[in-house]
Design a protein around this motif. Structure first.
Motif, PDB file in Angstrom:
ATOM      1  N   UNK A 135       6.120  -9.287  -4.920  1.00 43.55           N
ATOM      2  CA  UNK A 135       7.129  -9.532  -5.559  1.00 43.55           C
ATOM      3  C   UNK A 135       6.309 -10.440  -6.906  1.00 43.55           C
ATOM      4  N   UNK A 136       5.845 -11.937  -6.489  1.00 42.84           N
ATOM      5  CA  UNK A 136       5.508 -11.975  -7.757  1.00 42.84           C
ATOM      6  C   UNK A 136       4.141 -11.662  -8.785  1.00 42.84           C
ATOM      7  N   UNK A 137       3.355 -10.859  -7.744  1.00 41.24           N
ATOM      8  CA  UNK A 137       1.897 -10.468  -8.168  1.00 41.24           C
ATOM      9  C   UNK A 137       2.673  -8.569  -9.608  1.00 41.24           C
ATOM     10  N   UNK A 138       3.799  -7.982  -9.034  1.00 43.92           N
ATOM     11  CA  UNK A 138       4.818  -6.659 -10.133  1.00 43.92           C
ATOM     12  C   UNK A 138       5.011  -7.388 -10.497  1.00 43.92           C
ATOM     13  N   UNK A 171       9.931  -2.469 -10.545  1.00 46.38           N
ATOM     14  CA  UNK A 171      10.366  -1.170 -10.561  1.00 46.38           C
ATOM     15  C   UNK A 171       9.344  -0.264 -10.200  1.00 46.38           C
ATOM     16  N   UNK A 172       8.572  -0.351 -10.224  1.00 47.56           N
ATOM     17  CA  UNK A 172       7.801   0.389  -9.224  1.00 47.56           C
ATOM     18  C   UNK A 172       7.080   0.047  -8.203  1.00 47.56           C
ATOM     19  N   UNK A 173       8.165   1.170  -7.243  1.00 47.26           N
ATOM     20  CA  UNK A 173       7.885   1.352  -6.368  1.00 47.26           C
ATOM     21  C   UNK A 173       6.750   2.100  -5.207  1.00 47.26           C
ATOM     22  N   UNK A 174       6.484   2.774  -6.155  1.00 45.62           N
ATOM     23  CA  UNK A 174       5.173   3.318  -5.813  1.00 45.62           C
ATOM     24  C   UNK A 174       4.206   2.121  -6.561  1.00 45.62           C
ATOM     25  N   UNK A 175       3.709   1.605  -6.872  1.00 46.90           N
ATOM     26  CA  UNK A 175       2.319   0.565  -7.220  1.00 46.90           C
ATOM     27  C   UNK A 175       2.677  -0.376  -6.081  1.00 46.90           C
ATOM     28  N   UNK A 176       4.448  -0.559  -5.415  1.00 43.01           N
ATOM     29  CA  UNK A 176       4.535  -1.614  -4.439  1.00 43.01           C
ATOM     30  C   UNK A 176       3.472  -1.240  -2.639  1.00 43.01           C
ATOM     31  N   UNK A 177       4.041   0.240  -2.774  1.00 39.31           N
ATOM     32  CA  UNK A 177       3.444   1.007  -1.744  1.00 39.31           C
ATOM     33  C   UNK A 177       2.665   1.130  -1.804  1.00 39.31           C
TER      34      UNK A 177
END
Length: 573
Positions: free
Chosen positions: A359-362, A369-375
């Motif tokens: 979360x800190x990196x995002x 809010x970029x769920x695709x990049x998170x996954x």
């Protein structure tokens, strides 16, 4: 003259014995020992001790022998305060006291005081201390630290050793140090591990002088991190400093880990440690930003094998023509996972995107809010851990013989020296690795890599170029590889004086074949002669001119009056 000197010494001793520091039992109307004594800011005791120091080794020796304290007992307290301000003298005094201590406990206390003084100077965050000075102080501090522990613990028997690991030295309390680059100072207990971490940062600056301050002094961890991240963000700066982006980012992670102890375990300290790690990971992600976004857009349709391949080959160097390389963030995650899997992480912070660090990196990337990049990042973390486990357990697909990102060639003198090599598997393979050339720091070479069994069961890595030369004659030959003059663009003469730093001759036994040494593989011209005194050199031959459609067999020009028309050196491989 002797009588006068004796009289002066007697007067000096009498005056010192009469001296009583102000505020420590001195009568209100004590007469001054010399004119202006009470107007001096430092006082007589401090001025006297400073005068001893300014005398050099002899004056310092007088302090260490306690002759000052014998002549003037009232100076004992001021002497202790003075030595606290001069750690380079204080630790010697402590070691001297330990040697004369009446008991082990007293000796251990003196040696701990020596370690405290040395740590306090070697761990200073600012000032003008050079890298070498601080390395020496930390090394001496660790030595005194261990010596104090050994004097204070009972001896161990063989049964104690068999029962479990030996106890370790407790931290040295009461070391005043700055919290990294800030002006805030705290009293800390410093252990041997913390001194080792600081020693690593100093060695890093010793190997990479551009990390030091402008005056050559050792830089604090925050300054080191800023310099490394600025270098990683500029491929041109990496080339100028002869380092790769991946190497610089790994060093940045090391700085974040090795300096974490300074920040403490408070909430503020934990946040600062996490912030440093996020800065490094964000820099690695931004270096391949478009590649990560592209991978995120097709994550649902990509297989596990395809994802691993994309992570290993998804990066492209901006300087070159799109040659694939591992994504830098993936390289860091795999590197950290490998350290954890091998138990070599030590006191390193856990770098994993399966926790709050993601979360800190995002947030640092501006993509909360970029769920695709998170996954995508979470799957990259899973693949990094799986790759580390496979490498440790020997399962799954075998790792490459030589991983390109772990191999670099020191090519300043063209001697083929290796640094940072990792190899595990016996066999032969062809790998593409970074091999900088003058004027082309991003040059890559294709090498023949073979691991053979060496003495004692160890593995030995043998690297060859893919260019082989065969002498099919019955005569011994010498092949001299020739460079091109960068100014005139003319090929060097084989008869020119040998004024270069490297050797470019190859001897070819009759009816034998051998590869061109790795450090000569960049040269594109050669000349040949018989391996005997007085034989002349052939004209220069360009390697490019040897290619034909019949497998590379060519006949070199005549060497001279000797009958070598049947000579047919062959280029193979």
């Amino acid at each position: 003259a002797a009588a006068a000197a004796a009289a002066q010494a007697q007067l000096r001793r009498r005056l010192l014995q009469q001296y009583v520091p102000e505020g420590r039992g001195a009568p209100p109307a004590a007469p001054p020992l010399y004119a202006g004594e009470y107007e001096s800011e430092a006082g007589f005791g401090a001025e006297l001790l400073q005068a001893y120091v300014e005398q050099g080794p002899n004056g310092c020796a007088a302090i260490f022998r306690a002759s000052v304290a014998d002549d003037c007992p009232a100076l004992e307290v001021e002497l202790a305060e003075f030595l606290q301000r001069h750690p380079r003298l204080s630790w010697i005094k402590h070691v001297h006291d330990a040697a004369l201590a009446p008991s082990d406990a007293s000796a251990a206390a003196s040696l701990t005081g020596a370690a405290r003084a040395l740590y306090g100077w070697g761990l200073a965050a600012g000032g003008d201390g050079g890298v070498l000075d601080r390395k020496v102080m930390l090394s001496l501090g660790k030595l005194c630290h261990h010596a104090a522990f050994l004097r204070d613990v009972p001896p161990h028997s063989d049964d104690d050793v068999a029962a479990g690991p030996a106890p370790t030295a407790p931290p040295v309390p009461g070391v005043l140090l700055a919290v990294d680059a800030s002006e805030r100072e705290e009293w800390r207990a410093v252990g041997v591990a913390a001194a080792d971490d600081e020693h690593y940062l100093l060695r890093m600056q010793e190997k990479l002088p551009w990390l030091c301050t402008a005056g050559g002094a050792a830089a604090p961890a925050e300054a080191l991190l800023e310099s490394l991240l600025a270098t990683a963000a500029s491929p041109a700066l990496c080339a100028e400093r002869h380092v790769s982006q991946e190497e610089v980012l790994k060093l940045s992670l090391d700085v974040a880990h090795k300096s974490a102890w300074r920040l403490g375990d408070s909430a503020r300290g934990r946040a600062a440690r996490s912030e440093r790690l996020v800065r490094v990971l964000a820099a690695a992600t931004n270096a391949d930003g478009q590649a990560w976004l592209h991978l995120s857009s097709r994550l649902r349709s990509i297989s596990e094998t395809g994802l691993r391949k994309a992570l290993l080959e998804g990066g492209t160097a901006e300087h070159a023509t799109g040659d694939p390389r591992p994504l830098l963030l993936w390289s860091l995650l795999a590197w950290e996972a490998d350290k954890r899997a091998g138990g070599g992480g030590g006191s390193r912070e856990v770098v994993s995107l399966h926790g709050p660090l993601l979360g800190e990196l995002l947030a640092a990337l501006g993509r909360v809010d970029d769920t695709a990049l998170r996954s995508t990042l979470q799957r990259a973390q899973t693949e990094a851990e799986a790759a580390a486990a496979e490498a440790r357990e020997g399962g799954g697909e075998a790792a490459p013989l030589v991983v390109p990102r772990t191999l670099s060639l020191l090519s300043e003198l063209w001697r083929g020296e290796l640094q940072g090599v990792r190899f595990d598997h016996v066999g032969r393979a062809v790998q593409e690795v970074r091999a900088p050339l003058p004027g082309d720091p991003f040059h890559k070479a294709r090498l023949s890599c073979e691991v053979v069994m060496h003495k004692g069961g160890a593995n030995k890595l043998v690297l060859d170029s893919l260019l082989h030369v065969r002498n099919e004659t019955r005569l011994p030959l010498v092949m001299r590889w020739l460079d091109v003059d960068p100014d005139t663009r003319r090929v060097d003469s084989a008869e020119a004086p040998r004024n270069k730093l490297w050797q470019t001759d190859m001897t070819l036994a009759p009816e034998s074949s051998r590869p061109v040494p790795l450090q000569l593989a960049h040269l594109e011209h050669f000349a040949v002669r018989l391996n005997q005194r007085g034989a002349g050199w052939s004209p220069a031959v360009a390697v490019e001119a040897l290619w034909d459609d019949s497998g590379g067999l060519v006949t070199c020009p005549p060497i001279g009056p000797d009958p070598v028309a049947q000579q047919t050196p062959r280029r193979g491989g």
